[in-house]
Design an enzyme around this catalytic site. Structure first.
Site, PDB file in Angstrom:
ATOM      1  N   SER A 136      -6.554  44.832 -16.996  1.00 50.97           N
ATOM      2  CA  SER A 136      -7.437  45.409 -15.981  1.00 50.97           C
ATOM      3  C   SER A 136      -8.437  46.322 -16.677  1.00 50.97           C
ATOM      4  O   SER A 136      -9.099  45.880 -17.618  1.00 50.97           O
ATOM      5  CB  SER A 136      -6.604  46.132 -14.926  1.00 50.97           C
ATOM      6  OG  SER A 136      -7.417  46.555 -13.871  1.00 50.97           O
ATOM      7  N   HIS A 177      -8.384  41.838 -13.433  1.00 45.85           N
ATOM      8  CA  HIS A 177      -8.989  42.373 -12.214  1.00 45.85           C
ATOM      9  C   HIS A 177     -10.498  42.354 -12.393  1.00 45.85           C
ATOM     10  O   HIS A 177     -11.022  42.741 -13.424  1.00 45.85           O
ATOM     11  CB  HIS A 177      -8.526  43.810 -11.959  1.00 45.85           C
ATOM     12  CG  HIS A 177      -7.060  43.892 -11.681  1.00 45.85           C
ATOM     13  ND1 HIS A 177      -6.339  45.043 -11.815  1.00 45.85           N
ATOM     14  CD2 HIS A 177      -6.178  42.944 -11.269  1.00 45.85           C
ATOM     15  CE1 HIS A 177      -5.076  44.806 -11.488  1.00 45.85           C
ATOM     16  NE2 HIS A 177      -4.946  43.543 -11.169  1.00 45.85           N
ATOM     17  N   ASP A 226       0.112  46.379 -11.692  1.00 45.84           N
ATOM     18  CA  ASP A 226       0.059  44.923 -11.601  1.00 45.84           C
ATOM     19  C   ASP A 226       0.400  44.343 -12.981  1.00 45.84           C
ATOM     20  O   ASP A 226      -0.033  44.869 -14.001  1.00 45.84           O
ATOM     21  CB  ASP A 226      -1.349  44.483 -11.164  1.00 45.84           C
ATOM     22  CG  ASP A 226      -1.383  43.013 -10.752  1.00 45.84           C
ATOM     23  OD1 ASP A 226      -0.305  42.391 -10.665  1.00 45.84           O
ATOM     24  OD2 ASP A 226      -2.486  42.494 -10.518  1.00 45.84           O
TER      25      ASP A 226
END
Lengths: 190, 281
Positions: free
Chosen positions: A15, A42, A135
């Site tokens: 991310s 992401h 995540d």
């Protein structure tokens, strides 16, 4: 010890800060490999284009955003498209979904990692890079539970270390590596 | 129990197949052609929310009709937004619609699996702005009667407005999304019932016999929920619903390229997944 012949696919999640890292990694990989590489990062929901193009500039391997039910080919880097979860179906084909966001994200790293874990079982190498939420931790846990090999970027080298730290807390991580070491590992198995 | 723990149980494929058989027998919905990975994920999420720990526990619960409706809502996907993928709408506006309306007295449009109706609202707004709405007949269908009621009511949560605005800005720069809705408390209401040429109907893409003679069919992000065989059936059905030289629009990551029926269509815009029916019957 990780053997080249055990690994049939690589999956990478990341991310905040990970695009730069991916660029560095991809720029140093060979131009051919027998493995597919899956990437879930992401990305901004409304920036539909640009990411595969910008990653392609430095990569010798071709980076594509797959379509639903597309077959997996070796030697390609598959990037989860904006606004879709990317998974591998039991049939071995790609599956895209617009299901709800998971931990605030679509694509979800957990979904991509988890489905790769179920499909490739012990023949998977999972790598989790820098990022600002948790995540990917559950996906890494699934990779470990299915017998795959788990690697996180060394938190000390991360722009934001929340993501690898969450994975380290959630499951067994086989190796904690710097970006250089990750590149070397990939070079040996690809 | 968290979703991760349930997913770790890896809902057994055999049990899911039995569940699918039960649903078909009791309610007439056929989920056997669904892509099983993502379908299991949605079942797992429904189980988590409702604190159900096994398929054996789930099966008797959904014998109740009310419980089944909420199950159906959870396992069929209802993600949609106003002017989703704005570049597709720009392409429709500039390239497809002017031509269609020039060639046809009436243009028939089908939104297949329209969910809560944002795509229908988008089409109405678009045609109204182009001053073509009076020449259109629009049909929205979905498998889920409850979500169809939402589509008819066309009532959405206000917090989505900035998001709608971002998309609209691409299609009609300078227009304000809020002007198309009336605000009632924290909701946005689109007065769908003012448009007599917009209808909604319950329709199951898998089981029901198709309609016919549409000039434009939008079926976006629906195929992704089905396995390859069922996708093929649905594409055939959509093809049958189209007029010769009618247009089909799929979702951004969907493609008919590796389907048998792909030679029935030509690609008009690969980026926007717009196809045109090749052969006329």
């Amino acid at each position: 010890m990780l053997s080249k012949f055990d690994i049939k696919a690589v999956v990478i999640g990341g991310s905040a800060g990970s695009l730069q890292v991916l660029n560095t990694i991809f720029s140093q990989l060979p131009d051919k490999t027998r493995l597919p590489i899956f990437v879930a990062v992401h990305r901004l929901k409304h920036v539909y284009t640009g990411m595969p193009e910008s990653l392609n500039v430095k990569s010798k391997l071709h980076i594509v955003e797959p379509h639903d039910k597309q077959a997996i080919a070796p030697g390609k880097i598959y990037l989860a498209p904006a606004n879709y979860h990317m998974a591998i179906e039991r049939s071995g084909l790609f599956s895209m979904s617009s299901d709800e966001m998971v931990l605030g994200s679509r694509p979800s790293i957990d979904i991509t990692l988890g489905s790769c874990a179920e499909y490739y079982k012990k023949n998977l190498l999972g790598i989790l890079l820098t990022g600002a939420n948790k995540d990917g931790a559950d996906g890494m846990r699934k990779i470990h539970l299915n017998g795959g090999h788990t690697v996180v970027q060394d938190p000390k080298t991360c722009m934001i270390d929340t993501m690898p730290k969450a994975a380290l807390a959630a499951t067994t991580i086989d190796q904690t590596l710097s970006i250089e070491e990750i590149i070397n590992l990939l070079k040996t198995i690809l | 129990m968290s979703s991760t723990e349930i997913e770790a149980l890896n809902l057994p494929e055999g049990e899911i197949k039995t569940l699918i058989d039960n649903i078909k027998k009791n309610y007439g919905f056929d989920f056997s052609g669904y892509a099983i990975g993502s379908f299991s994920r949605r079942i797992a999420r429904f189980m988590e929310v409702n604190k159900i720990t096994s398929i054996a526990q789930l099966t008797p619960l959904i014998k109740d009709k009310v419980a089944f409706t909420s199950f159906l809502n959870a396992v069929t996907v209802n993600t949609t937004e106003l002017f989703r993928d704005p570049s597709m709408w720009v392409f429709l506006k500039d390239k497809i619609l002017p031509r269609l309306f020039e060639k046809n007295e009436k243009v028939k449009i089908w939104h297949a699996a329209c969910s809560s109706g944002e795509e229908v609202v988008s089409m109405v707004i678009l045609l109204k702005e182009l001053n073509l709405l009076h020449k259109a007949e629009i049909l929205g269908t979905d498998i889920n009667t409850e979500i169809l009621e939402q589509a008819k009511a066309a009532t959405y949560l206000s917090w989505r407005l900035p998001h709608y605005q971002k998309n609209l800005e691409v299609v009609f720069p300078g227009k304000k999304a809020e002007n198309y809705f009336s605000k009632v408390e924290n909701k946005l209401v689109f007065k769908m019932d003012e448009y007599k040429n917009v209808r909604f109907k319950n329709f199951d893409l898998v089981l029901d016999t198709s309609f016919s003679q549409f000039n434009l069919v939008l079926c976006r992000n629906v195929l992704i929920y089905f396995d390859q065989e069922q996708q093929e059936n649905i594409i055939l059905k959509l093809n049958g619903a189209l007029e010769p030289k009618g247009y089909l629009v799929l979702g951004a990551q969907e493609s008919i390229d590796w389907h048998k029926s792909s030679d029935e269509f030509m690609s008009i815009s690969n980026d926007n997944k717009i196809y045109r029916k090749f052969k006329g019957q």
